[in-house]
Design a protein around this motif. Structure first.
Motif, PDB file in Angstrom:
ATOM      1  N   MET B   1     -38.009 -22.341  -3.007  1.00 51.31           N
ATOM      2  CA  MET B   1     -38.323 -21.275  -2.035  1.00 51.31           C
ATOM      3  C   MET B   1     -37.168 -20.295  -1.921  1.00 51.31           C
ATOM      4  N   THR B   2     -35.961 -20.882  -1.741  1.00 53.56           N
ATOM      5  CA  THR B   2     -34.783 -20.010  -1.615  1.00 53.56           C
ATOM      6  C   THR B   2     -34.624 -19.167  -2.868  1.00 53.56           C
ATOM      7  N   LYS B   3     -34.859 -19.811  -3.998  1.00 52.02           N
ATOM      8  CA  LYS B   3     -34.684 -19.123  -5.265  1.00 52.02           C
ATOM      9  C   LYS B   3     -35.637 -17.922  -5.339  1.00 52.02           C
ATOM     10  N   LYS B   4     -36.857 -18.147  -4.893  1.00 52.71           N
ATOM     11  CA  LYS B   4     -37.861 -17.096  -4.944  1.00 52.71           C
ATOM     12  C   LYS B   4     -37.438 -15.887  -4.103  1.00 52.71           C
ATOM     13  N   VAL B   5     -36.928 -16.205  -2.912  1.00 57.52           N
ATOM     14  CA  VAL B   5     -36.507 -15.140  -2.001  1.00 57.52           C
ATOM     15  C   VAL B   5     -35.412 -14.301  -2.654  1.00 57.52           C
ATOM     16  N   THR B   6     -34.431 -14.992  -3.271  1.00 58.18           N
ATOM     17  CA  THR B   6     -33.334 -14.269  -3.907  1.00 58.18           C
ATOM     18  C   THR B   6     -33.868 -13.368  -5.018  1.00 58.18           C
ATOM     19  N   LEU B   7     -34.769 -13.914  -5.812  1.00 56.61           N
ATOM     20  CA  LEU B   7     -35.337 -13.131  -6.907  1.00 56.61           C
ATOM     21  C   LEU B   7     -35.993 -11.857  -6.387  1.00 56.61           C
ATOM     22  N   MET B   8     -36.762 -12.009  -5.327  1.00 61.78           N
ATOM     23  CA  MET B   8     -37.446 -10.866  -4.757  1.00 61.78           C
ATOM     24  C   MET B   8     -36.453  -9.812  -4.318  1.00 61.78           C
ATOM     25  N   ARG B   9     -35.409 -10.294  -3.684  1.00 55.63           N
ATOM     26  CA  ARG B   9     -34.419  -9.332  -3.192  1.00 55.63           C
ATOM     27  C   ARG B   9     -33.786  -8.561  -4.343  1.00 55.63           C
ATOM     28  N   ILE B  10     -33.434  -9.294  -5.402  1.00 54.82           N
ATOM     29  CA  ILE B  10     -32.762  -8.620  -6.515  1.00 54.82           C
ATOM     30  C   ILE B  10     -33.673  -7.544  -7.097  1.00 54.82           C
ATOM     31  N   SER B  11     -34.957  -7.870  -7.271  1.00 55.35           N
ATOM     32  CA  SER B  11     -35.846  -6.864  -7.867  1.00 55.35           C
ATOM     33  C   SER B  11     -36.003  -5.665  -6.925  1.00 55.35           C
ATOM     34  N   THR B  12     -35.994  -5.928  -5.626  1.00 51.03           N
ATOM     35  CA  THR B  12     -36.084  -4.814  -4.673  1.00 51.03           C
ATOM     36  C   THR B  12     -34.826  -3.961  -4.709  1.00 51.03           C
ATOM     37  N   ILE B  13     -33.680  -4.634  -4.843  1.00 51.65           N
ATOM     38  CA  ILE B  13     -32.419  -3.887  -4.891  1.00 51.65           C
ATOM     39  C   ILE B  13     -32.382  -2.998  -6.134  1.00 51.65           C
ATOM     40  N   THR B  14     -32.747  -3.567  -7.284  1.00 47.68           N
ATOM     41  CA  THR B  14     -32.755  -2.753  -8.511  1.00 47.68           C
ATOM     42  C   THR B  14     -33.708  -1.579  -8.350  1.00 47.68           C
ATOM     43  N   TYR B  15     -34.866  -1.855  -7.755  1.00 48.04           N
ATOM     44  CA  TYR B  15     -35.823  -0.775  -7.542  1.00 48.04           C
ATOM     45  C   TYR B  15     -35.203   0.328  -6.684  1.00 48.04           C
ATOM     46  N   THR B  16     -34.588  -0.082  -5.571  1.00 47.31           N
ATOM     47  CA  THR B  16     -34.041   0.885  -4.625  1.00 47.31           C
ATOM     48  C   THR B  16     -32.966   1.751  -5.276  1.00 47.31           C
ATOM     49  N   ILE B  17     -32.061   1.107  -6.017  1.00 47.99           N
ATOM     50  CA  ILE B  17     -30.993   1.868  -6.664  1.00 47.99           C
ATOM     51  C   ILE B  17     -31.580   2.794  -7.728  1.00 47.99           C
ATOM     52  N   GLY B  18     -32.521   2.249  -8.515  1.00 52.21           N
ATOM     53  CA  GLY B  18     -33.167   3.063  -9.552  1.00 52.21           C
ATOM     54  C   GLY B  18     -33.831   4.293  -8.961  1.00 52.21           C
ATOM     55  N   GLN B  19     -34.557   4.096  -7.860  1.00 50.75           N
ATOM     56  CA  GLN B  19     -35.236   5.220  -7.221  1.00 50.75           C
ATOM     57  C   GLN B  19     -34.221   6.216  -6.666  1.00 50.75           C
TER      58      GLN B  19
END
Lengths: 226, 309
Positions: B1-19
């Motif tokens: 579960m924790t792992k999943k949350v971290t993964l989600m955050r990383i993809s959101t962070i990359t998205y945010t910076i990319g945008q």
């Protein structure tokens, strides 16, 4: 489930946009909401999405009492409703794969799942081969199918379509309606706001008619006469 | 579960910076204008900072050259002198003090006065004419405290006289204050201009993408998801707007110092300019924090105004 109890909405002046509207839509139903422009349809949709607050009455969507949904929880609430618009509202600077993937990124889905699910949705709407195309390269019907794929990719319980065929020719309109029917068969509650009498009359579904803010008829397999 | 949350955050962070980066790119003209003005502001700030730093170093150097001299009562014992020295060493505004005995004073005087004709001083051999001129020379780290220190010294037992230069002290501490006020004022104006500019750029970005933002919200994008890219946009503009002038200043500073020392060798002799490293040791972090901070504040102001969900 969607339920409206004695819902009214008045803007600052004039006739209320909605006047004491009551309706109940069960899970898995396919319902048309009919009405001319100015009938209060748009207000109804905005209330269902909590873009607007009703002046009176109680609105329940997916067991959310909308009056109790706080501002910061609105995004979470909206993820339960897929929305499709007359003007498609695709992001023009992204290809259609990214448009659909975007809806999943918004909810924080892991990349792995996005890569699996987006192609699935695009093939459901028959556009798997065009995933690299940009919205401007597609016909209106195709764009609307992308919008439907985007609305469904997060598996919402309800699909809300606001004049989905309004900008389409008859052929494309029918294709979209068949797609919506198929989606409904798979278990999603579908709500279609339209004034296309030809389609409504042919499809033999429950029809709710609104005139000047008042619910005037609500019958299964109704046809609409002006 | 924790792992999943971290993964989600990383993809959101990359998205945010990319945008955020895409925002800057889509909005090229405005971003460029923002970065240019921001660079100009930080450049001015850096220029000013370098000059002020050098001035302050000059003032400090001048300050440390101003000494207070403490002379003792007749017939004072060595123990008493030592006790006075101890009192002086306890004062926080004293940076350095040194003892000059009567013999040393005479030697120095002889060297200055008789120069190469030491034989002329022979007559005084056993009778030091400066017998009473043993003294402490005190150097201060904060010249504005001079009058306090002087009155303290005058009250000490065994002190006959305290010599100081009132004019030098006052001028220097006034000058120091003036530099402080002017720099604070100019920096404030520059910060306000830069905040206004960045807020304007982000504003244009939001206006251009009003429709897109509306779509995001309807799909159910959270506040952070919608705002993030604009914050990144502001931060990046601030960062780039700080790095460019820093690089230019770095090159320029060295060249200007060399030029001044060569062209005006007199000034160069009088004062050692601070090295590039000395100035940039403070300037780099300050300018970066300033740039990023201005970018953040500028974007926040606009976002708050326009992105109420």
């Amino acid at each position: 489930m969607i339920s409206l109890e004695h819902v009214s909405k008045s803007y600052t002046a004039g006739i209320p946009a909605l006047n004491d509207v009551n309706m109940e839509i069960e899970d898995g139903e396919f319902v048309f909401i009919m009405g001319d422009s100015g009938s209060g349809k748009s207000t109804l949709i905005k209330i269902l999405l909590k873009e607007l607050e009703p002046s009176e009455g109680k609105v329940t969507v997916n067991n959310f009492n909308l009056a109790r949904v706080r501002r910061r929880s609105i995004p979470k609430f909206r993820r339960n409703i897929g929305v499709v618009f007359q003007d498609f509202r695709l992001l023009k600077d992204r290809n259609i794969y990214d448009n659909v993937a975007f809806a999943m990124k918004v909810v924080g889905a892991p990349t792995r799942e996005i890569k699996k699910k987006v192609p699935m949705m695009l093939s459901l709407v028959g556009l798997a081969a065009k995933y690299k195309s940009f919205p401007r390269q597609l016909s209106g019907g195709e764009q609307q199918r992308v919008a439907i794929a985007r609305a469904l990719v997060n598996e919402p319980k309800i699909l809300l379509a606001d004049e989905p065929t309004g900008n389409l020719d008859a052929n494309n309109a029918w294709e979209i309606m068949r797609l919506l029917e198929e989606i409904n068969r798979r278990g999603t509650t579908v709500l279609v706001v339209t004034h296309n009498t030809e389609i409504v009359n042919a499809m033999n579904k429950r029809v709710i008619t609104i005139k000047k803010g008042v619910l005037v008829s609500d019958e299964k397999g109704d046809t609409y006469e002006d | 579960m924790t792992k999943k949350v971290t993964l989600m955050r990383i993809s959101t962070i990359t998205y945010t910076i990319g945008q955020g980066i895409k925002n800057i790119w889509r909005n090229k003209m405005f971003s460029l204008a923002s970065i240019a003005t921001m660079s100009a502001c930080i450049f001015m700030f850096g220029l000013f900072f370098s000059v002020v730093e050098n001035f302050q170093a000059m003032v400090k150097e001048a300050e440390s050259g101003v000494a207070i001299t403490v002379l003792f009562d007749d017939g004072i014992t060595d123990e008493q002198i030592e006790a006075i020295g101890e009192e002086i060493s306890k004062r926080p505004e004293v940076s350095e003090y040194e003892y000059t005995s009567a013999e040393q004073a005479w030697e120095e005087f002889k060297a200055d006065y008789f120069g190469d004709h030491q034989e002329l001083a022979e007559g005084f051999a056993d009778d030091n004419p400066l017998a009473d001129s043993a003294s402490y020379s005190i150097y201060m780290n904060d010249i504005s405290m001079q009058s306090t220190l002087v009155s303290f010294l005058e009250d000490l037992d065994g002190v006959r006289e305290v010599r100081k230069s009132e004019v030098a002290a006052n001028t220097l501490s006034d000058f120091n204050k003036l530099i402080g006020y002017i720099s604070a004022g100019i920096i404030l104006i520059l910060i306000l201009v830069a905040i206004f500019l960045i807020s304007n750029t982000v504003n244009t970005g939001i206006a251009v993408r009003k429709e897109e933002i509306a779509i995001m919200k309807l799909i159910g994008a959270g506040d952070m998801f919608v705002r993030g890219p604009f914050v990144i946009e502001g931060l990046l503009i601030g960062l780039i707007g700080a790095v460019i002038p820093l690089a230019i200043l770095y090159v320029l500073y060295g060249k200007v110092i060399v030029y001044i020392t060569e062209k005006f060798s007199l000034l160069g002799n009088l004062f050692n300019f601070l090295s590039v490293q000395e100035v940039f040791k403070t300037l780099i972090p300050v300018a970066l924090v300033l740039g990023v901070g201005i970018g953040f504040v500028g974007s926040q102001i606009t976002i708050r105004k326009h992105l109420k969900v």
